[in-house]
Design an enzyme around this catalytic site. Structure first.
Site, short mmCIF file in Angstrom:
data_model
loop_
_atom_site.label_atom_id
_atom_site.label_comp_id
_atom_site.label_asym_id
_atom_site.label_seq_id
_atom_site.Cartn_x
_atom_site.Cartn_y
_atom_site.Cartn_z
N ARG A 110 5.85 -16.70 51.39
CA ARG A 110 5.61 -18.14 51.57
C ARG A 110 6.74 -18.96 50.96
O ARG A 110 7.14 -18.73 49.84
CB ARG A 110 4.30 -18.55 50.91
CG ARG A 110 4.15 -20.05 50.89
CD ARG A 110 2.74 -20.50 50.84
NE ARG A 110 2.69 -21.95 50.78
CZ ARG A 110 1.57 -22.63 50.63
NH1 ARG A 110 0.44 -21.98 50.53
NH2 ARG A 110 1.59 -23.92 50.58
N ARG A 153 2.38 -22.97 57.45
CA ARG A 153 2.58 -22.06 56.32
C ARG A 153 2.27 -20.62 56.70
O ARG A 153 1.40 -20.37 57.54
CB ARG A 153 1.76 -22.49 55.10
CG ARG A 153 0.29 -22.49 55.23
CD ARG A 153 -0.43 -23.81 55.46
NE ARG A 153 0.21 -25.07 55.13
CZ ARG A 153 0.04 -25.71 53.98
NH1 ARG A 153 -0.70 -25.21 53.04
NH2 ARG A 153 0.60 -26.88 53.80
N ASP A 189 -1.77 -19.29 52.98
CA ASP A 189 -2.34 -20.22 52.01
C ASP A 189 -3.60 -19.57 51.45
O ASP A 189 -4.48 -19.17 52.23
CB ASP A 189 -2.71 -21.50 52.79
CG ASP A 189 -2.77 -22.72 51.93
OD1 ASP A 189 -2.40 -22.65 50.74
OD2 ASP A 189 -3.17 -23.78 52.46
N ASP A 215 -6.63 -20.38 48.78
CA ASP A 215 -7.23 -21.45 47.96
C ASP A 215 -8.49 -20.96 47.28
O ASP A 215 -9.26 -20.20 47.88
CB ASP A 215 -7.63 -22.64 48.85
CG ASP A 215 -6.45 -23.37 49.44
OD1 ASP A 215 -5.44 -23.53 48.74
OD2 ASP A 215 -6.54 -23.78 50.62
N1 ROI Z 1 -5.50 -26.48 59.53
C1 ROI Z 1 -6.22 -25.37 59.83
N2 ROI Z 1 -6.84 -25.29 61.00
N3 ROI Z 1 -6.33 -24.33 58.96
C2 ROI Z 1 -5.73 -24.38 57.74
O1 ROI Z 1 -5.85 -23.40 56.96
C3 ROI Z 1 -4.99 -25.51 57.38
N4 ROI Z 1 -4.37 -25.60 56.18
C4 ROI Z 1 -3.71 -26.67 55.83
C5 ROI Z 1 -3.59 -27.88 56.72
C6 ROI Z 1 -2.11 -28.20 56.91
C7 ROI Z 1 -4.31 -29.05 56.06
N5 ROI Z 1 -4.18 -27.67 58.02
C8 ROI Z 1 -4.89 -26.56 58.32
O2 ROI Z 1 -3.16 -26.72 54.62
#
Ligand code: ROI
Length: 175
Positions: free
Chosen positions: A93, A103, A106, A108
């Site tokens: 990343r 990205r 991610d 979280d």
């Molecule tokens: N949109 C979707 N569909 N899934 C995500 O994991 C995701 N993650 C983000 C942002 C850019 C807000 N949009 C996303 O960080």
């Protein structure tokens, strides 16, 4: 040492959100889940299916693949965050200046037991949890009876958030 004075190490159940829309997102999530199985001081308890989702934020980026995992951990919230960021880095990343841009991976912390956490590195429950279909539906797959720390049942949120094109993919994660 008698059991009554043995230091108890507290286990916490945490839910993690996984998302990717670059560099073979399905493989990114499969690799991340393999890394979560090896997470120190933790046990991976459940993983949802993989879901295709429309990008939230700027629309000129590829669709996302999302999933939710449940771990039991003795890591503190910040130690868990460090470990997740290490996995993101290992999978290549690049942190870019653009907010809400695409990205490769991610990870979280969505929930950490019933705790609410607010500091400069971490907000738990995750601020987007209650509004994002790509978090709520995979979460409901592995924890349909979940109640958020604020007292709201997950099912109430689901009834308020449309699918917005979310679809379960046929790709799976390895046992
Ligand atoms: N949109 C979707 N569909 N899934 C995500 O994991 C995701 N993650 C983000 C942002 C850019 C807000 N949009 C996303 O960080």
């Amino acid at each position: 040492m008698p059991e009554s004075v043995a230091k108890s190490v507290q286990q916490h159940e945490a839910y993690l959100g996984l998302g990717a829309n670059l560099a073979n997102p399905v493989a990114q999530l499969q690799n991340a889940i393999a890394a979560l199985r090896l997470l120190k001081q933790s046990t991976l308890l459940a993983v949802s299916g993989l879901y295709g989702s429309k990008p939230m934020g700027p629309q000129d980026q590829p669709d996302y693949v999302n999933a939710v995992a449940k771990v039991s951990t003795t890591l503190s919230p910040l130690a868990l965050l460090d470990a997740l960021q290490q996995i993101e880095q290992q999978q290549g990343r690049q942190r870019k200046a653009e907010r809400w841009g695409p990205r490769s991976l991610d990870l979280d912390i969505l929930l950490y037991g019933n705790h609410t956490i607010s500091n400069e590195r971490l907000t738990v429950p995750h601020y987007g949890l209650t509004k994002r279909e790509f978090v709520l539906y995979p979460l409901a797959e592995i924890a349909p009876k979940l109640v958020l720390p604020c007292g709201t049942p997950l099912q109430t949120l689901l009834s308020q958030v449309p699918l917005n094109g979310l679809e379960k993919l046929s790709a799976t994660v390895c046992e």
